[in-house]
Write a protein that holds these residues in place. Structure first.
Motif, short mmCIF file in Angstrom:
data_model
loop_
_atom_site.label_atom_id
_atom_site.label_comp_id
_atom_site.label_asym_id
_atom_site.label_seq_id
_atom_site.Cartn_x
_atom_site.Cartn_y
_atom_site.Cartn_z
N ASP A 165 0.81 -1.22 0.00
CA ASP A 165 0.00 0.00 0.00
C ASP A 165 0.84 1.27 0.00
OD1 ASP A 165 -2.64 0.61 -0.25
OD2 ASP A 165 -2.95 1.03 1.87
N MET A 166 2.03 1.22 -0.61
CA MET A 166 2.91 2.40 -0.57
C MET A 166 2.38 3.52 -1.45
SD MET A 166 6.85 1.21 -0.33
CE MET A 166 7.48 0.32 1.09
N PHE A 167 2.07 3.19 -2.70
CA PHE A 167 1.64 4.25 -3.63
C PHE A 167 0.34 4.92 -3.18
CE2 PHE A 167 -0.69 5.59 -7.45
CZ PHE A 167 0.18 6.57 -7.90
N PRO A 168 -0.71 4.16 -2.74
CA PRO A 168 -1.92 4.85 -2.25
C PRO A 168 -1.65 5.72 -1.03
CG PRO A 168 -2.42 2.56 -2.77
CD PRO A 168 -0.94 2.71 -2.85
N THR A 169 -0.69 5.32 -0.18
CA THR A 169 -0.38 6.14 0.99
C THR A 169 0.21 7.48 0.57
OG1 THR A 169 0.05 4.14 2.28
CG2 THR A 169 0.91 6.21 3.15
N PHE A 170 1.08 7.48 -0.44
CA PHE A 170 1.61 8.74 -0.96
C PHE A 170 0.51 9.53 -1.68
CE2 PHE A 170 5.75 6.61 -0.56
CZ PHE A 170 6.51 7.64 -0.06
N LYS A 171 -0.29 8.85 -2.48
CA LYS A 171 -1.25 9.54 -3.35
C LYS A 171 -2.39 10.19 -2.58
CE LYS A 171 -4.23 8.72 -7.34
NZ LYS A 171 -4.77 7.69 -8.28
N ASN A 172 -2.85 9.53 -1.52
CA ASN A 172 -4.03 10.01 -0.81
C ASN A 172 -3.74 11.18 0.13
OD1 ASN A 172 -5.48 8.01 -2.05
ND2 ASN A 172 -5.40 6.59 -0.33
N MET A 173 -2.53 11.63 0.16
CA MET A 173 -2.19 12.77 1.01
C MET A 173 -2.72 14.06 0.38
SD MET A 173 -0.79 13.83 3.75
CE MET A 173 -0.46 15.48 4.37
N LYS A 174 -3.60 14.76 1.09
CA LYS A 174 -4.18 16.00 0.58
C LYS A 174 -3.14 17.11 0.55
CE LYS A 174 -8.74 14.80 2.41
NZ LYS A 174 -9.83 15.18 3.34
N GLN A 175 -3.20 17.95 -0.49
CA GLN A 175 -2.21 19.00 -0.68
C GLN A 175 -2.73 20.37 -0.25
OE1 GLN A 175 -0.35 18.93 -4.53
NE2 GLN A 175 -0.46 16.70 -4.71
N LYS A 176 -3.61 20.40 0.75
CA LYS A 176 -4.14 21.67 1.22
C LYS A 176 -3.07 22.48 1.93
CE LYS A 176 -8.95 20.20 1.68
NZ LYS A 176 -10.12 20.06 2.60
N SER A 177 -2.13 21.83 2.55
CA SER A 177 -1.03 22.52 3.24
C SER A 177 0.29 22.06 2.63
CB SER A 177 -1.07 22.20 4.75
OG SER A 177 0.07 22.73 5.39
N SER A 178 0.98 22.97 1.99
CA SER A 178 2.25 22.61 1.34
C SER A 178 3.28 22.16 2.36
CB SER A 178 2.79 23.80 0.54
OG SER A 178 1.86 24.20 -0.45
N LEU A 179 3.28 22.80 3.53
CA LEU A 179 4.24 22.44 4.55
C LEU A 179 4.03 21.02 5.03
CD1 LEU A 179 6.55 23.28 6.45
CD2 LEU A 179 4.81 24.15 8.04
N VAL A 180 2.78 20.67 5.32
CA VAL A 180 2.47 19.32 5.79
C VAL A 180 2.70 18.31 4.67
CG1 VAL A 180 0.67 17.82 6.71
CG2 VAL A 180 0.84 20.18 7.50
N TRP A 181 2.41 18.68 3.42
CA TRP A 181 2.64 17.77 2.29
C TRP A 181 4.11 17.43 2.16
CZ3 TRP A 181 5.29 17.75 -2.35
CH2 TRP A 181 4.91 16.75 -3.27
N ILE A 182 4.98 18.43 2.27
CA ILE A 182 6.43 18.17 2.20
C ILE A 182 6.87 17.33 3.39
CG2 ILE A 182 8.70 19.26 2.26
CD1 ILE A 182 7.46 21.66 0.79
N PHE A 183 6.32 17.66 4.57
CA PHE A 183 6.67 16.89 5.76
C PHE A 183 6.27 15.42 5.61
CE2 PHE A 183 5.56 15.03 9.85
CZ PHE A 183 6.68 15.28 10.61
N SER A 184 5.09 15.18 5.01
CA SER A 184 4.63 13.80 4.85
C SER A 184 5.56 13.00 3.96
CB SER A 184 3.21 13.78 4.28
OG SER A 184 3.19 14.24 2.94
#
Length: 558
Positions: free
Chosen positions: A452-471
Motif C-alpha cells: 500500500d505504498m503508492f496509495p499512501t503517498f497519493k491520498n495525502m491531501k495538498q491543502k497545506s504545502s508544509l504538511v505535504w512536504i513533511f509527509s
C-alpha cells in the motif's frame, strides 16, 4: 529416527569431571545413575523405546489428538458459519428495511444534510416498523413483554440551552446534556406522523437522535444440517449522529444480537442421532485431552524433580550453583504448551456440548477456546520435527534467538511508536489512514511489509504545502529506516544465531555444564543398561564394575 536432543547428543569428552575426582565409590554409583536418568529423560520417544522398550503412547496420543481436534474444529466452524451468515444477512435486511433509499455498501457515506430529510427518515423508520409484517420476507417478529409488544424508543440528546449565531460570531451554550424520549408501539403506528406530532428537533443544539427497538427471529437453516435452531433477539440501534455540527448528520444502523434457547420446539421428519454422535465425539475428545494433560503434567513433574536432584548434586559435590539456563533445560516448554492446549480444548469442548444441546449459546467464547487450543496443538507438532537433526537446528535457533529478538523488538517498537504518534498528530488531519492511532498503526505496519505504498503517498491531501512536504520526508525516512536497516538487523540476529549453533554442533564440544555432566555417560539407548535400571533401580553390581574401572584409571593418571 536420528538422535535429536541438543542437551547431550554427540558430546564425548575424555577429561574427568573435576568435581568427581575425590568422590568415593558409592557417590560415583549414585552420580552415574543420575546421569543415566537425566539422559533418559532427554531422549525422544523412539530412543526411549530402544532404551527400555516403552511404547511411545504419548506420541501416539498426540497424533490422534491432532486429528480429532482438527475434525472437531472444522465441524464447529461450519456450524458457526451458519450463525455468522444469518447475522450478517439479517443486518443487511434491516438496513434495507429501515433506511430510506439505502444501497448495499453505502453505510460509510449514508448521511443527511437537510432538516426535512431528518424528519422524513424518522417517519420512514416508524412507518416501516409498524408495517413489518407486510414488508419483510423473513421470519422477523416484534418483541413481547408479557402480552403486549415492546415499543420503539426514539431519544434526542441535546445541549440544555444556548444561543448560537455564526453571523455575528457569538454563541452562548450550556454544556449540560439533556435527553428527551418517546415510545411508539407497533399497533399505534397506523400514521407515522401521529407519534411525531409533538417531536421538535433542536438542530443547532442536537447531538444525536437514537432509535432503538427489538425484533426476534429464528435461524431455521440449521435444520438442514441436523442441528437444533437458535432463537435470536436483534436489538436494532439507528443513530443520527450530529456531534460534529458540520451540517452533515451521519446515519448508522447496527444490531446487538443475543442468541437464546428456544422455549418450545418440535422437529418432524429428522432424527436426533447426529446430535448424539456429535456430543459423543466431543466427550471422547475431552477424555483424550484429560489423558494428555495427565501424561504431560507427569513429565513436567519428573523434569522438575530431576532438576532438583541435579541442583542438589552440584551444590553438595561440586560446591557451585546451577545456572538458570541449565535449570530451564529440565522444564520442557513443549509440554507446557500441550498442557495449555489441553485445558483450552477441554473447556471449549464442554462449551460446544452445551451449545449443541442448546443449554448455552456462547459461540464466540467457544470459538476462542477451540481455536486457540487447536493452534497450540498444531504448533506443538514442531516438537516432533525436532527429532530429526536437520529440523532440530532450526528449532534450536528459534529458541536461542528468542531473547535477542524480544530485546530487538523493544528497541524497534520505541522507534515505531515515535513515528506513529508523529504521523497521527501531523498527517492525521490531511490523511484518512492516520486519522486515528489504530488506522495509523495499520498503515505503518503495511508500509514495513511493502504494501500500500503508492496509495499512501497519493491520498495525502495538498491543502497545506508544509504538511505535504513533511509527509514525504516522514514516509521516505520511515520506509528507509525500517525496511533497509531494522529488518536487516532482525534477519542478522536470526542468521548469526543459526551459524553459531551450527558451528557448535559441528565442533562437537559441550557448551554448558549440564552437557559436560551428561557427556561422561556414553551408554547408548540400545546398550540395555537402561532396562536394568528400570527393573532393578541402579543395579549395584553393574555400576560398581564401571566405577571401579574408572577409579583405577583416575588413580593411574594421578
Amino acid at each position: 529416527m536420528e538422535e535429536s536432543s541438543d542437551v547431550y547428543d554427540g558430546y564425548n569428552i575424555n577429561d574427568p569431571n573435576p568435581c568427581e575426582d575425590h568422590q568415593n565409590l558409592e557417590d560415583l554409583v549414585q552420580v552415574n545413575c543420575l546421569r543415566r536418568r537425566i539422559k533418559y529423560y532427554f531422549m525422544n520417544p523412539c530412543e526411549k523405546y530402544h532404551a527400555r522398550g516403552r511404547k511411545p503412547w504419548k506420541l501416539i496420543l498426540q497424533i490422534v489428538k491432532i486429528a480429532i481436534i482438527t475434525i472437531q474444529l472444522v465441524s464447529f466452524g461450519l456450524s458457526n458459519q451458519l450463525v455468522v451468515t444469518f447475522k450478517e444477512e439479517n443486518l443487511m435486511t434491516l438496513q434495507h428495511l429501515f433506511l430510506k433509499d439505502y444501497a448495499d455498501g453505502g453505510m460509510d457515506t449514508y448521511a443527511i444534510y437537510r432538516q426535512a430529510d431528518v424528519y422524513d427518515h424518522i417517519e420512514y423508520i416508524i412507518a416501516q416498523y409498524g408495517q413489518l409484517h407486510n414488508n419483510t420476507v423473513g421470519n422477523l417478529e416484534y418483541d413481547r413483554n408479557g402480552s403486549s409488544y415492546t415499543p420503539l424508543t426514539l431519544c434526542q440528546t441535546f445541549y440544555r440551552n444556548g444561543s448560537i449565531n455564526p453571523g455575528t460570531e457569538t454563541f452562548e451554550i450550556d454544556a449540560q446534556v439533556e435527553t428527551e424520549c418517546l415510545e411508539v408501539y407497533p399497533i399505534h403506528s397506523s400514521s407515522p406522523r401521529d407519534p411525531l406530532h409533538n417531536l421538535e428537533l433542536y438542530f443547532k443544539r442536537m447531538l444525536s437522535v437514537v432509535i432503538t427497538f427489538v425484533l426476534k427471529g429464528i435461524n431455521l437453516q440449521t435444520v438442514q444440517y441436523r442441528e437444533l435452531p437458535d432463537c435470536y433477539d436483534f436489538t436494532v440501534l439507528i443513530t443520527f449522529n450530529n456531534h460534529a455540527h458540520s451540517g452533515r448528520i451521519k446515519v448508522d444502523l447496527d444490531t446487538d444480537v443475543d442468541i437464546n434457547e428456544c422455549n418450545e420446539w418440535k422437529i418432524h421428519g429428522a432424527s436426533a442421532r447426529n446430535l448424539y454422535l456429535t456430543v459423543l465425539f466431543d466427550c471422547i475428545i475431552v477424555i483424550i485431552c484429560i489423558t494428555s494433560f495427565v501424561l504431560c503434567t507427569r513429565s513436567v513433574v519428573k523434569g522438575i524433580l530431576l532438576m532438583l536432584e541435579y541442583v542438589h548434586h552440584c551444590n553438595n559435590h561440586c560446591g557451585k550453583d546451577v545456572p538458570w539456563s541449565d535449570k530451564l533445560e529440565f522444564v520442557n516448554g513443549w509440554y507446557i504448551l500441550i498442557i495449555i492446549s489441553d485445558i483450552l480444548t477441554i473447556t471449549g469442548s464442554f462449551l460446544k456440548i452445551e451449545i449443541q444441546t442448546k443449554v448455552l449459546t456462547s459461540y464466540d467464547v467457544c470459538s476462542i477456546f477451540l481455536g486457540t487450543g487447536t493452534m497450540f496443538v498444531w504448533i506443538g507438532v514442531i516438537r516432533y520435527m525436532g527429532y530429526f537433526r536437520k529440523y532440530n537446528i532450526l528449532i534450536v535457533t528459534l529458541r536461542t534467538a528468542f531473547p535477542n529478538v524480544i530485546r530487538f523488538i523493544c528497541c524497534a517498537g520505541i522507534i515505531y511508536l515515535s513515528y506513529l504518534l508523529c504521523g497521527w498528530i501531523v498527517i492525521g488531519p490531511y490523511h484518512e489512514k492516520f486519522r486515528s492511532l489504530n488506522t495509523g498503526s495499520e498503515c505503518l505496519f503495511s508500509l514495513i511489509n511493502g504494501d500500500d505504498m503508492f496509495p499512501t503517498f497519493k491520498n495525502m491531501k495538498q491543502k497545506s504545502s508544509l504538511v505535504w512536504i513533511f509527509s514525504r520526508v516522514y514516509i521516505y525516512t520511515f520506509v528507509s529506516l525500517f525496511i533497509y536497516m531494522i529488518l536487516s538487523l532482525f534477519i542478522t540476529i536470526i542468521t548469526d544465531t543459526y551459524y553459531t549453533l551450527k558451528q557448535q554442533q559441528q565442533s562437537g564440544g559441550p557448551t554448558s555444564e549440564l552437557q559436560m555432566f551428561l557427556s561422561v555417560c556414553t551408554d547408548l539407548p540400545t546398550s540395555g543398561v537402561y532396562r536394568l535400571d528400570k527393573t532393578n533401580g541402579c543395579l549395584i553390581s553393574c555400576c560398581m564394575n564401571r566405577c571401579r574401572r574408572r577409579h583405577e584409571r583416575l588413580t593411574s593418571e594421578a
